[in-house]
Each structure stands twice: as C-alpha cells, then as structure tokens.
Design a protein around this motif. Structure first.
Motif, short mmCIF file in Angstrom:
data_model
loop_
_atom_site.label_atom_id
_atom_site.label_comp_id
_atom_site.label_asym_id
_atom_site.label_seq_id
_atom_site.Cartn_x
_atom_site.Cartn_y
_atom_site.Cartn_z
N HIS A 59 31.20 51.07 31.29
CA HIS A 59 32.57 51.08 31.82
C HIS A 59 32.59 51.25 33.33
O HIS A 59 33.32 50.55 34.03
N LEU A 60 31.78 52.15 33.85
CA LEU A 60 31.75 52.39 35.30
C LEU A 60 31.13 51.23 36.06
O LEU A 60 31.47 50.98 37.21
N ASP A 61 30.23 50.48 35.41
CA ASP A 61 29.54 49.37 36.06
C ASP A 61 30.33 48.07 36.02
O ASP A 61 30.01 47.13 36.71
N ALA A 62 31.35 47.99 35.19
CA ALA A 62 32.08 46.73 35.02
C ALA A 62 33.59 46.99 35.04
O ALA A 62 34.24 46.99 34.00
N PRO A 63 34.14 47.24 36.22
CA PRO A 63 35.59 47.48 36.26
C PRO A 63 36.35 46.26 35.78
O PRO A 63 35.89 45.13 35.92
N ASP A 64 37.51 46.48 35.21
CA ASP A 64 38.33 45.41 34.68
C ASP A 64 39.20 44.85 35.80
O ASP A 64 40.19 45.46 36.20
N VAL A 65 38.79 43.70 36.32
CA VAL A 65 39.52 43.04 37.41
C VAL A 65 39.97 41.68 36.90
O VAL A 65 39.19 40.92 36.36
N GLU A 66 41.25 41.40 37.06
CA GLU A 66 41.79 40.12 36.63
C GLU A 66 42.14 39.28 37.85
O GLU A 66 42.76 39.77 38.79
N TYR A 67 41.71 38.03 37.83
CA TYR A 67 42.03 37.08 38.89
C TYR A 67 43.00 36.04 38.32
O TYR A 67 42.75 35.49 37.25
N PRO A 68 44.08 35.75 39.03
CA PRO A 68 44.96 34.68 38.56
C PRO A 68 44.25 33.33 38.69
O PRO A 68 43.11 33.25 39.14
N GLU A 69 44.94 32.27 38.31
CA GLU A 69 44.33 30.94 38.29
C GLU A 69 43.70 30.53 39.61
O GLU A 69 42.73 29.80 39.64
N ASP A 70 44.25 31.00 40.73
CA ASP A 70 43.69 30.58 42.03
C ASP A 70 42.46 31.37 42.43
O ASP A 70 41.86 31.12 43.47
N GLY A 71 42.05 32.37 41.61
CA GLY A 71 40.83 33.12 41.88
C GLY A 71 40.93 34.11 43.02
O GLY A 71 39.93 34.54 43.57
N VAL A 72 42.14 34.50 43.39
CA VAL A 72 42.33 35.44 44.50
C VAL A 72 42.96 36.72 43.96
O VAL A 72 43.91 36.69 43.18
N CYS A 73 42.41 37.86 44.38
CA CYS A 73 42.90 39.16 43.96
C CYS A 73 43.27 39.95 45.22
O CYS A 73 42.52 39.95 46.20
N TYR A 74 44.43 40.61 45.19
CA TYR A 74 44.88 41.42 46.31
C TYR A 74 44.88 42.89 45.88
O TYR A 74 45.42 43.23 44.84
N VAL A 75 44.26 43.75 46.70
CA VAL A 75 44.14 45.16 46.37
C VAL A 75 44.64 45.97 47.56
O VAL A 75 44.24 45.73 48.70
N LYS A 76 45.52 46.93 47.29
CA LYS A 76 46.01 47.83 48.33
C LYS A 76 45.41 49.21 48.08
O LYS A 76 45.62 49.81 47.03
N LEU A 77 44.64 49.70 49.03
CA LEU A 77 44.03 51.03 48.95
C LEU A 77 44.76 51.93 49.91
O LEU A 77 44.80 51.66 51.11
N ALA A 78 45.35 53.00 49.39
CA ALA A 78 46.18 53.85 50.25
C ALA A 78 45.83 55.32 50.05
O ALA A 78 45.52 55.76 48.94
N GLU A 79 45.89 56.04 51.15
CA GLU A 79 45.81 57.48 51.15
C GLU A 79 46.73 57.95 52.27
O GLU A 79 47.12 57.13 53.11
#
Length: 108
Positions: A59-79
């Motif tokens: 589980h720790l080695d394979a996070p569940d990340v989904e890419y839409p059809e265009d293969g681009v993923c956007y992630v916002k990291l905030a603190e």
C-alpha cells in the motif's frame, strides 16, 4: 528508508507490528517526530484480521493515483504559509510552482 515529508526527502525508520506501522524521523528543526498508520482486512465471511507487513508495504509503495484521459494530474500541496502546485504528466515528468500549476506542454 527515505520518504517525502512536507516536500523534503527525509530519512526515516519504519517499524511494523501487528497490522500497524510507525515512522520515526527528524523534522526540519532536528526534532524527533513520529507518524503511524495501519488497518485491518475483512475476509469474505466478515471476519477481521490485522493487515500483514507485505500488505502495508504494498500500500505504501503504490499510492492510488488516477489520471484522466489526457494523462495529466494536478496536485496541490498546502501547509500554513506555503502552497506548492504540482503538474504531473503520466510517464513523462512533472513540474511545480508556488503561484500556479505549470501547463503540461511546457515541460518534459
């Protein structure tokens, strides 16, 4: 092991026991910190058992990340006081910025 905490690659020690794990590491100020997790698996008959070491590591080695059809993923990291916008192209790298997401056609 090495893990990413608040955007920094960090050396940590992982201890796994009876369906749970504890990570021990030093924060940016040199203070010792801990983070933990774990869980149970539910069998077909409804019985629960602690997850195994192998299941935790998988589980720790394979996070569940989904890419839409265009293969681009956007992630916002905030603190508090800091935000990082990350654009990831599946199989072709990533870019980040502190003000906005990078457009996927601007990087390799």
């Amino acid at each position: 092991l090495q893990i990413w905490i608040r955007g920094d690659r960090t050396e940590a020690v992982m201890e796994i026991r009876e369906g749970s794990y504890t990570l021990t590491y030093e924060d940016g100020n040199g203070e010792s910190r801990q983070q933990s997790g774990g869980g149970v698996a539910i069998g077909p008959d409804g019985t629960e058992r602690p997850v195994t070491e192998e299941e935790i590591l998988e589980h720790l080695d394979a996070p569940d990340v989904e890419y839409p059809e265009d293969g681009v993923c956007y992630v916002k990291l905030a603190e508090p006081g800091r935000t990082l916008y990350v654009t990831v192209r599946y199989g072709n790298g990533c870019a980040y910025g502190t003000d906005a997401y990078a457009q996927p056609w601007t990087f390799n």
